[in-house]
Design a protein around this motif. Sequence first.
Motif, mmCIF file in Angstrom:
data_model
loop_
_atom_site.group_PDB
_atom_site.id
_atom_site.type_symbol
_atom_site.label_atom_id
_atom_site.label_comp_id
_atom_site.label_asym_id
_atom_site.label_seq_id
_atom_site.Cartn_x
_atom_site.Cartn_y
_atom_site.Cartn_z
ATOM 1 N N CYS A 35 -88.808 10.954 -57.839
ATOM 2 C CA CYS A 35 -87.798 10.925 -58.902
ATOM 3 C C CYS A 35 -86.471 11.554 -58.474
ATOM 4 N N THR A 180 -106.739 3.519 -61.692
ATOM 5 C CA THR A 180 -105.533 3.036 -61.019
ATOM 6 C C THR A 180 -105.431 1.525 -60.927
ATOM 7 N N ASP A 183 -103.034 0.511 -63.466
ATOM 8 C CA ASP A 183 -101.940 1.436 -63.716
ATOM 9 C C ASP A 183 -100.669 0.872 -63.090
ATOM 10 N N TYR A 185 -97.946 2.143 -62.278
ATOM 11 C CA TYR A 185 -97.306 2.998 -61.291
ATOM 12 C C TYR A 185 -98.092 3.099 -59.991
ATOM 13 N N TYR A 186 -99.113 2.268 -59.852
ATOM 14 C CA TYR A 186 -99.807 2.103 -58.576
ATOM 15 C C TYR A 186 -99.569 0.698 -58.017
ATOM 16 N N VAL A 190 -92.796 -2.559 -60.743
ATOM 17 C CA VAL A 190 -92.993 -2.671 -62.188
ATOM 18 C C VAL A 190 -91.814 -3.458 -62.758
ATOM 19 N N LEU A 206 -88.110 6.084 -61.782
ATOM 20 C CA LEU A 206 -89.394 6.020 -61.108
ATOM 21 C C LEU A 206 -90.230 7.200 -61.581
ATOM 22 N N THR A 207 -91.442 7.354 -61.065
ATOM 23 C CA THR A 207 -92.287 8.491 -61.436
ATOM 24 C C THR A 207 -92.876 9.126 -60.178
ATOM 25 N N TRP A 209 -95.847 10.411 -60.299
ATOM 26 C CA TRP A 209 -97.242 9.959 -60.393
ATOM 27 C C TRP A 209 -97.356 8.580 -59.755
ATOM 28 N N GLY A 210 -98.446 8.325 -59.065
ATOM 29 C CA GLY A 210 -98.691 6.996 -58.517
ATOM 30 C C GLY A 210 -97.961 6.741 -57.216
ATOM 31 N N CYS A 212 -95.642 3.660 -56.977
ATOM 32 C CA CYS A 212 -94.643 2.601 -57.156
ATOM 33 C C CYS A 212 -93.260 3.070 -56.705
ATOM 34 N N PHE A 215 -88.670 -0.373 -59.429
ATOM 35 C CA PHE A 215 -88.755 -0.711 -60.859
ATOM 36 C C PHE A 215 -87.634 -1.699 -61.154
#
Length: 283
Positions: A35, A180, A183, A185-186, A190, A206-207, A209-210, A212, A215
């Motif tokens: 991020c 996942t 999910d 974000y995997y 996205v 973005l995140t 987590w995961g 990805c 976006f």
Amino acid sequence: MEKQKRRRGDRRDGRLLRELDSLHFITGIIYPNRCDNEAYISERIDLTPVKEYIARRNETETDFPYTYFHLVLTALVKTITLRPKMNRFIVNGNFFQRNEVTASFVVKKQFSDKGAEALAMLHTTGDDTIDTVHEYIRQQVTECRSDKVDSTTGEMDILKTAVRFIMWLDKHGWVPDSMTCNDPYYSSVVLSNLGSIKLKCGYHHLTNWGTCSVFCIIGEKKMSPFYDADGSVTMRETLDLGLTIDERLADGYYYSKSIRLLKYLLEHPEELEKPLKEEVSYE
């Protein structure tokens, strides 16, 4: 995508990149959070060739018509297939090359304030085309708009009670596949089709987590001016795309060339009828 034998340090969903130069090797260490390393790219697409292509395809496809979303999604996964650095991710300071090209998106079960949402995940191979992607989306939308609960939604209750432990598992690539597999974000990318709910294109984060690293926001169609060499102006229907990317994965030239490929594919949609892995001459 060619499969390689799994080695120590590889993840279930990606291969550890051991051949990185020194600059990229330290990037994931000194800039550890996805991020904190976002770059935003906006692109305006002239829809003239897209509209002509969709009209031609829908002369025979009436049950589940082709839409702009189908073409944007296929163009994105073809771009990522041909530009493999777009399919990398950084976790725990390490660079990984994802094992497959995937895309995720939300399906609104009903366009109302109380309408539930479900997650759809597209798993591609190099042999996929706009036709196989279209058929896959048909199946996913039909399933998501049923009463079935996707596995990610069903696993959310677990997150509420063990979130810190699961975040630790995520850091090491040990989150159970049941959590996942759907999910978003995997996935490789996205997509959020804001145009379908009458919103303009914009930025999405973005995140951490995961995994990805891309976006994509699809905005609402609108009329935009185009200027010819003689100064005359024509109004054409356009579509704005907003892409948020992890800038640590590649340099600006690589990303610029990738965006040019994406735009070329949407301006020449017949290229999407060829396998995703087939190279495109666009420069």
